[in-house]
Each structure stands twice: as C-alpha cells, then as structure tokens.
Design an enzyme around this catalytic site. Structure first.
Site, PDB file in Angstrom:
ATOM      1  N   THR A 168       0.832  -1.204   0.000  1.00 25.33           N
ATOM      2  CA  THR A 168       0.000   0.000   0.000  1.00 25.33           C
ATOM      3  C   THR A 168       0.867   1.254   0.000  1.00 25.33           C
ATOM      4  OG1 THR A 168      -1.755  -1.125   1.158  1.00 25.33           O
ATOM      5  CG2 THR A 168      -1.593   1.232   1.556  1.00 25.33           C
ATOM      6  N   ARG A 196     -14.414  -6.942   0.203  1.00 23.72           N
ATOM      7  CA  ARG A 196     -13.723  -6.588   1.456  1.00 23.72           C
ATOM      8  C   ARG A 196     -13.084  -5.195   1.348  1.00 23.72           C
ATOM      9  NH1 ARG A 196      -8.205  -5.072   2.779  1.00 23.72           N
ATOM     10  NH2 ARG A 196      -7.844  -5.630   4.954  1.00 23.72           N
ATOM     11  N   VAL A 197     -13.243  -4.398   2.370  1.00 29.25           N
ATOM     12  CA  VAL A 197     -12.583  -3.089   2.412  1.00 29.25           C
ATOM     13  C   VAL A 197     -11.761  -3.021   3.689  1.00 29.25           C
ATOM     14  CG1 VAL A 197     -12.928  -0.587   2.484  1.00 29.25           C
ATOM     15  CG2 VAL A 197     -14.476  -2.010   1.132  1.00 29.25           C
ATOM     16  N   GLY A 198     -10.534  -2.546   3.574  1.00 29.90           N
ATOM     17  CA  GLY A 198      -9.665  -2.428   4.750  1.00 29.90           C
ATOM     18  C   GLY A 198      -9.714  -1.032   5.344  1.00 29.90           C
ATOM     19  N   ASP A 199      -8.643  -0.668   6.018  1.00 30.87           N
ATOM     20  CA  ASP A 199      -8.595   0.617   6.725  1.00 30.87           C
ATOM     21  C   ASP A 199      -8.245   1.808   5.818  1.00 30.87           C
ATOM     22  OD1 ASP A 199      -6.056  -0.604   6.350  1.00 30.87           O
ATOM     23  OD2 ASP A 199      -5.173   0.814   7.767  1.00 30.87           O
ATOM     24  N   THR A 219      -0.488   1.641   7.092  1.00 34.92           N
ATOM     25  CA  THR A 219      -0.366   0.454   6.236  1.00 34.92           C
ATOM     26  C   THR A 219      -0.231  -0.778   7.110  1.00 34.92           C
ATOM     27  OG1 THR A 219       0.918  -0.688   4.546  1.00 34.92           O
ATOM     28  CG2 THR A 219       2.152   0.798   5.999  1.00 34.92           C
ATOM     29  N   GLY A 220      -0.844  -1.850   6.691  1.00 36.29           N
ATOM     30  CA  GLY A 220      -0.756  -3.069   7.492  1.00 36.29           C
ATOM     31  C   GLY A 220      -2.059  -3.833   7.421  1.00 36.29           C
TER      32      GLY A 220
HETATM   33  N1  ASP Z   1      -4.018  -1.681   5.020  1.00 36.81           N
HETATM   34  C1  ASP Z   1      -4.265  -2.307   3.744  1.00 36.81           C
HETATM   35  C2  ASP Z   1      -5.557  -3.090   3.826  1.00 36.81           C
HETATM   36  O1  ASP Z   1      -5.800  -3.715   4.836  1.00 36.81           O
HETATM   37  C3  ASP Z   1      -3.165  -3.219   3.307  1.00 36.81           C
HETATM   38  C4  ASP Z   1      -1.757  -2.682   3.411  1.00 36.81           C
HETATM   39  O2  ASP Z   1      -1.532  -1.633   4.002  1.00 36.81           O
HETATM   40  O3  ASP Z   1      -0.819  -3.324   2.888  1.00 36.81           O
HETATM   41  O4  ASP Z   1      -6.272  -3.126   2.858  1.00 36.81           O
END
Ligand code: ASP
Length: 305
Positions: A168, A196-199, A219-220
């Site tokens: 990311t 799916r949606v992340g942060d 990120t994570g």
């Molecule tokens: N935070 C992002 C998500 O969960 C992934 C990432 O940061 O690598 O979609």
C-alpha cells in the site's frame, strides 16, 4: 515537508534481493522528488500528497493503482482516501476496478461532489461524469501479482505479507503555509474476499489530517487498524491530551495493535505534525518509507536503519 510509505511487512534483505531493494528505494525516491517539486512550486498540501501518491500508483511495484494485488476472484478492487488538514475536506473510494489513479478520484469526490465516500460502480460512474478515463482491466494485470494470488490461493492465505515486496502507498504532507494533508491508496490484501474493504480508505482509520494535530497514513493488516480507529486516535491524543506525536503513534503501533488479538495486528504508519515533526513507527521487520525536508534532503529506508 513530505513523508511517504510503500507498505509494511515481514521483509528481509535476503528475501528481497539487492535488485528489488534498489528498485523500491528508487520508486520511493521518485515519489519524494515529484512531491518536492510540487512543494517548491507552491502547491497546496493536497497537491503535494496527491502528486506523490500518483507516482507510486503508476509504479507497478507498489500495491496501489497499476500494481494492485488481486482479490480471490482474480479481480482488482482499489481503495483510496485523501484528507485536507486545514478544512477537513475528505474524499474516499472503495472497490473500484478501472481507475488509474484512485487518489485523484478520491480528491475529486471531496472537491466536486457533496459527498465524502463513493464505492464500486457508483464511484466509477462519477469518474466518467467528471471526464476521468477508465482503464481496461489488463492495465492492472502484472505477472508478479497474479503469481502471488496463485500462491495465496494454493495456501489458503489472505495476505499482505506473503511476498510483500511492495505494499500500500501513502503520503503525509505539510505545505509552505504549514497546512497538513494525508493520502492513502491500496489494492488491499492478496486473495481478499470480493467486497472486502480495509482501513486505507476509511477516514479516521487509515487516513486522517487535521492541522491542529497531525496527518496520518497507515499500512498493514487493515482489520486491526479499523477496529482501533488508529489514525483518528493518534490525532485525538495529540490534540486533546497534548501527547507528543511520537509517543501516540508509537503506542498505537507497538502496544495497542499487538494487544488487540493473540496474534497481534501488523503494520506501521507515517505521521507529520504542523511543526514538521515526523513519526514513522512499524511493528514489522520493514516498512518502505521516506522523507523529504523543506531543503529538499531525501532519506529513504526499508528496515530499521
Ligand atoms: N491496510 C491495507 C488493507 O488492509 C493493506 C496494506 O496496508 O498493505 O487493505
């Protein structure tokens, strides 16, 4: 001043190899140079962050825009958010599949629509209405990402760290007038469930900017960052408790994330306050990151350096 990230993960020099490592540093360097040029030209905080993120979105090695990872259906679903610290103007998109520069669409939603967040087809209809070209899915098809999906499918893994050579992307910027901005753009996690949606695109979880506190891009493992409301939590602690940016950011990444579950959430973030203090904590072995100062001095790092 500008800081960028290109994802965090369990990285090692042996795993990356010198060639990939060099390409990665080069990609971060270029994003900082581009952002710095906009800074020099008197661009706004949003202009600086957008330009840096656009550069990383166009680089196939990062998990955003062109180099986005595939979901379980073998499709691309892009998420992005941008926020202006002076006005709290914010824009976000999730689940779009044909937009070359998701961060620019997020900004257009903030500036040209009465809304903050558009998803899927609705976001793409808005993109075409404002004259943004949509890309053929082949634009996003990179061999590395496809092979990564095949490996993830074989092992049943939903992963941000498997082969996480590049992740990311995000930027936090402070313009010459000392206003802040934050921008985050991602393809999410390899083999993620459709929808799916992340942060990353969630204002307050993965992206936040307020001049009175700080700007943050995370990120994570998104699910953990969502449940902690990481970006807003740090800003609130800085503004309401007078906690230092370093201390609040470090507590969230090194203590709160790990404490949330037995396994612990992994990741990192970049943060900048109005005085130009930066914090770049991560609890993985590496995070692609870099900073450019007002004098144009660029530093790029991956591991603890
Ligand atoms: N935070 C992002 C998500 O969960 C992934 C990432 O940061 O690598 O979609």
């Amino acid at each position: 001043m500008l800081a960028v990230h290109g994802g965090a993960g369990h990285l090692s020099l042996e795993h990356l190899g010198p060639e990939i490592e060099a390409l990665c540093r080069e990609g971060l360097h270029k994003a900082l140079e581009v952002g710095y040029r906009v800074w020099k030209a008197g661009g706004s905080a949003l202009d600086i962050a957008e330009a840096a993120v656009n550069t990383l979105e166009d680089d196939p090695r990062f998990n955003a825009g062109r180099g986005a990872v595939f979901n379980a259906e073998g499709k691309i679903e892009l998420d992005a958010a941008i926020m202006d610290g002076a006005t709290r103007l914010a824009g976000a998109i999730a689940g779009v599949s044909h937009v070359k520069n998701p961060i620019s669409l997020a900004r257009a939603i903030a500036e040209k629509s009465p809304h903050v967040f558009l998803v899927g087809d609705g976001a793409e209809v808005f993109a075409t209405e404002i004259g943004m070209a949509l890309m053929d899915p082949s634009y996003f098809h990179t061999t590395d990402r496809w092979e990564q999906l095949l490996r993830a499918r074989a092992s049943g893994d939903i992963s941000l760290s498997e082969d996480n050579k590049f992740g990311t992307v995000g930027a936090v910027a402070r313009c010459p007038q000392n206003h802040l901005s934050s921008a985050t753009s991602t393809g999410g996690m390899t083999n993620k469930r459709y929808g799916r949606v992340g942060d990353s695109p969630i204002i307050g979880a993965g992206t936040w900017a307020e001049d009175d506190a700080c700007a943050i891009s995370t990120t994570g493992h998104g699910e953990f960052f969502l449940r902690l409301g990481v970006a807003h939590e740090i800003a609130a602690r800085v503004r309401l408790l007078g906690e230092s940016l370093e201390s609040a950011a470090s507590q969230l990444i090194h203590e709160a994330l790990g404490a949330l579950s037995g396994e612990g959430g992994t990741g990192g973030l970049i943060a900048l306050d109005r005085t130009g203090r930066a914090a770049l904590p991560f609890n993985t072995t590496g995070m692609y990151r870099g900073v450019v100062t007002e004098r144009g001095e660029i530093t790029v790092a991956i591991f603890e350096e």
